[in-house]
Write an enzyme that holds these catalytic residues in place. Structure first.
Site, PDB file in Angstrom:
ATOM      1  N   GLY A   1      -5.025  -6.745  -3.805  1.00 31.09           N
ATOM      2  CA  GLY A   1      -6.542  -5.463  -4.902  1.00 31.09           C
ATOM      3  C   GLY A   1      -7.358  -6.025  -4.016  1.00 31.09           C
ATOM      4  O   GLY A   1      -7.216  -6.418  -2.467  1.00 31.09           O
TER       5      GLY A   1
ATOM      6  N   GLY B   1       6.271 -17.781 -19.721  1.00 32.75           N
ATOM      7  CA  GLY B   1       5.731 -18.827 -19.910  1.00 32.75           C
ATOM      8  C   GLY B   1       4.766 -18.985 -20.295  1.00 32.75           C
ATOM      9  O   GLY B   1       4.647 -19.510 -21.672  1.00 32.75           O
TER      10      GLY B   1
ATOM     11  N   ASP C   1      -5.876 -12.285  -9.738  1.00 33.52           N
ATOM     12  CA  ASP C   1      -5.564 -11.960  -8.776  1.00 33.52           C
ATOM     13  C   ASP C   1      -5.604 -12.484  -6.304  1.00 33.52           C
ATOM     14  O   ASP C   1      -6.203 -13.142  -6.179  1.00 33.52           O
ATOM     15  CB  ASP C   1      -6.263  -9.821  -8.330  1.00 33.52           C
ATOM     16  CG  ASP C   1      -6.085  -9.266  -7.012  1.00 33.52           C
ATOM     17  OD1 ASP C   1      -5.927  -8.248  -8.023  1.00 33.52           O
ATOM     18  OD2 ASP C   1      -5.498 -10.114  -5.876  1.00 33.52           O
ATOM     19  N   ASN C   2      -5.207 -12.354  -6.042  1.00 29.53           N
ATOM     20  CA  ASN C   2      -4.992 -12.858  -4.927  1.00 29.53           C
ATOM     21  C   ASN C   2      -5.609 -12.144  -3.488  1.00 29.53           C
ATOM     22  O   ASN C   2      -5.100 -12.404  -2.493  1.00 29.53           O
ATOM     23  CB  ASN C   2      -3.048 -13.929  -4.260  1.00 29.53           C
ATOM     24  CG  ASN C   2      -2.502 -12.767  -4.588  1.00 29.53           C
ATOM     25  OD1 ASN C   2      -2.694 -11.135  -4.534  1.00 29.53           O
ATOM     26  ND2 ASN C   2      -0.886 -12.998  -4.338  1.00 29.53           N
TER      27      ASN C   2
ATOM     28  N   TYR D   1      11.161  -3.276  -4.065  1.00 30.73           N
ATOM     29  CA  TYR D   1      10.506  -3.064  -5.793  1.00 30.73           C
ATOM     30  C   TYR D   1      11.519  -2.558  -5.891  1.00 30.73           C
ATOM     31  O   TYR D   1      10.959  -3.186  -7.326  1.00 30.73           O
ATOM     32  CB  TYR D   1       9.295  -1.939  -4.460  1.00 30.73           C
ATOM     33  CG  TYR D   1       8.715  -1.463  -5.787  1.00 30.73           C
ATOM     34  CD1 TYR D   1       7.484  -2.847  -5.747  1.00 30.73           C
ATOM     35  CD2 TYR D   1       8.234  -1.125  -5.914  1.00 30.73           C
ATOM     36  CE1 TYR D   1       6.164  -2.065  -6.643  1.00 30.73           C
ATOM     37  CE2 TYR D   1       7.623  -0.240  -7.676  1.00 30.73           C
ATOM     38  CZ  TYR D   1       6.643  -0.994  -6.770  1.00 30.73           C
ATOM     39  OH  TYR D   1       5.452  -0.426  -8.271  1.00 30.73           O
TER      40      TYR D   1
END
Ligand code: UDP
Length: 340
Positions: free
Chosen positions: A58, A124, A53-54, A169
């Site tokens: 959050g 990826g 999470d950054n 969004y």
């Protein structure tokens, strides 16, 4: 841990299987509202959870209690930047993104990046690890649906303005879905896409700058402030309580027949926002007045999912009525207000 959350986690634990035991799972957006509930349940199921999470939306407080667990690891990272993992990953849940309409005008680039670049990056990683990829999309991919398609089935292609107030969004999530479909097609990746409808419960953010309608109305009602209904309040939503949503997500991720599917998860109880305001007013015994404010641009008029597919493939449907869920929410907001 808060008793309402504890009880909710137990319910989800009981209603889902143990397929995740001893697996290693990456959860992006793991400190968010939905992500932290998911981490809580997966930890309880003895998975090894790597939470990313950054903290844009959050919160550290959502996962602080998990830091003591040996099977929980937190990495502060923005998923729109590349990252590598030494340990073999079995599952990836990609939830990272701001989701509140209040943030669409302030952070459109972050939102686009989390769902386009971020989705490309997690795909990826999934390919490299041969991990199963679970992408959290949204009812917003349907935009402002043609009323003919309410309740909305997964086959409806949507009515979205690529330059509209919500496009960062809506279109980012649509692009995210396209990325996931491309990796499924070209690399036969094991993927799933959930379209999440309005969800509420403990840990959802409240506050006039980013709050969603239910925490806003409850906070206003409990403090006898005006309850701010946007427009005339005749726009509709169908609200899902968090335990039902996370149960649906876990069932979807753990059902083999659901591989490659796109499935709506949400309540079919469609109500108007004015009706919602009145219910919350009553349940809180509030002295607030209900006031009307201008409707934000691009606000969808109706939203309600067709959940035939979830019922059939996942044997899932919501169990918590709106009134019951709102009572839990009200108690949770009250308990937070009493915290020193
Ligand atoms: N809304 C409202 N008052 C508020 C916040 C939201 O009337 O204080 C309305 C908003 O215009 C929308 C609905 O409630 O029609 C749901 O808003 P929310 O932000 O929770 O989620 P959305 O479904 O719009 O993404």
């Amino acid at each position: 841990m808060n008793k309402i959350i504890e009880k909710g986690i137990e319910t989800i634990y009981r209603d889902t299987n143990n397929i995740f035991e001893d697996t290693t799972i990456l959860v992006t957006g793991g400190a968010g509202f939905l992500g932290s509930w998911l981490c809580d349940v997966l930890i309880r199921k003895n998975a090894k959870v790597i939470c990313l999470d950054n903290f844009y939306s959050g919160k550290e407080s959502n996962i602080k209690h998990l830091l003591d667990y040996d099977n929980f690891k937190f990495i502060k990272h923005d998923i729109s930047q590349e990252i590598f993992f030494d340990e073999k990953l079995d599952y990836i849940f990609h939830l990272a993104s701001r989701a509140s309409p209040f943030e669409f005008s302030n952070y459109p680039i972050q939102i686009l990046k989390a769902n386009t670049l971020g989705t490309w990056i997690v795909l990826g990683i999934a390919k490299k690890h041969n991990a199963k990829l679970f992408y959290t999309s949204t009812s917003e991919v349907y935009g402002d649906p043609d009323p003919k398609y309410i309740p909305t089935p997964e086959t409806y292609n949507g009515n979205v303005d690529p330059n509209g107030a919500r496009s960062c969004y809506d279109e980012a999530k649509r692009a995210g879905e396209a990325y996931v479909s491309a990796y499924k097609l070209q690399h036969n990746l094991n993927t799933r896409i959930v379209r999440i409808f309005n969800t509420y419960g403990p840990r959802i953010r409240s506050g006039s700058l980013y709050g969603r309608v239910i925490p806003n109305f409850i906070t206003q009602a409990l403090s006898d402030q005006p309850i701010t209904v946007f427009g005339e309040g005749n726009q509709t939503r169908s609200f899902t309580y968090i335990t039902d949503q996370i149960t649906g997500i876990i069932k979807f991720a753990s059902t083999p027949e659901a591989r490659g599917e796109v499935i709506n998860i949400g309540s079919t109880n469609e109500i108007s926002i004015l009706e919602l305001a009145k219910i919350i007013h009553k349940l809180t015994n509030s002295n607030s007045e209900i006031v009307f404010k201008p409707i934000p641009p691009g606000d969808p008029k109706r939203r309600c999912p067709d959940i035939t597919k979830a019922k059939k493939i996942l044997n899932w449907e919501p169990k918590i009525s709106l009134e019951e869920g709102l009572k839990y929410m009200i108690n949770w907001v009250r308990s937070k207000n009493n915290e020193v």
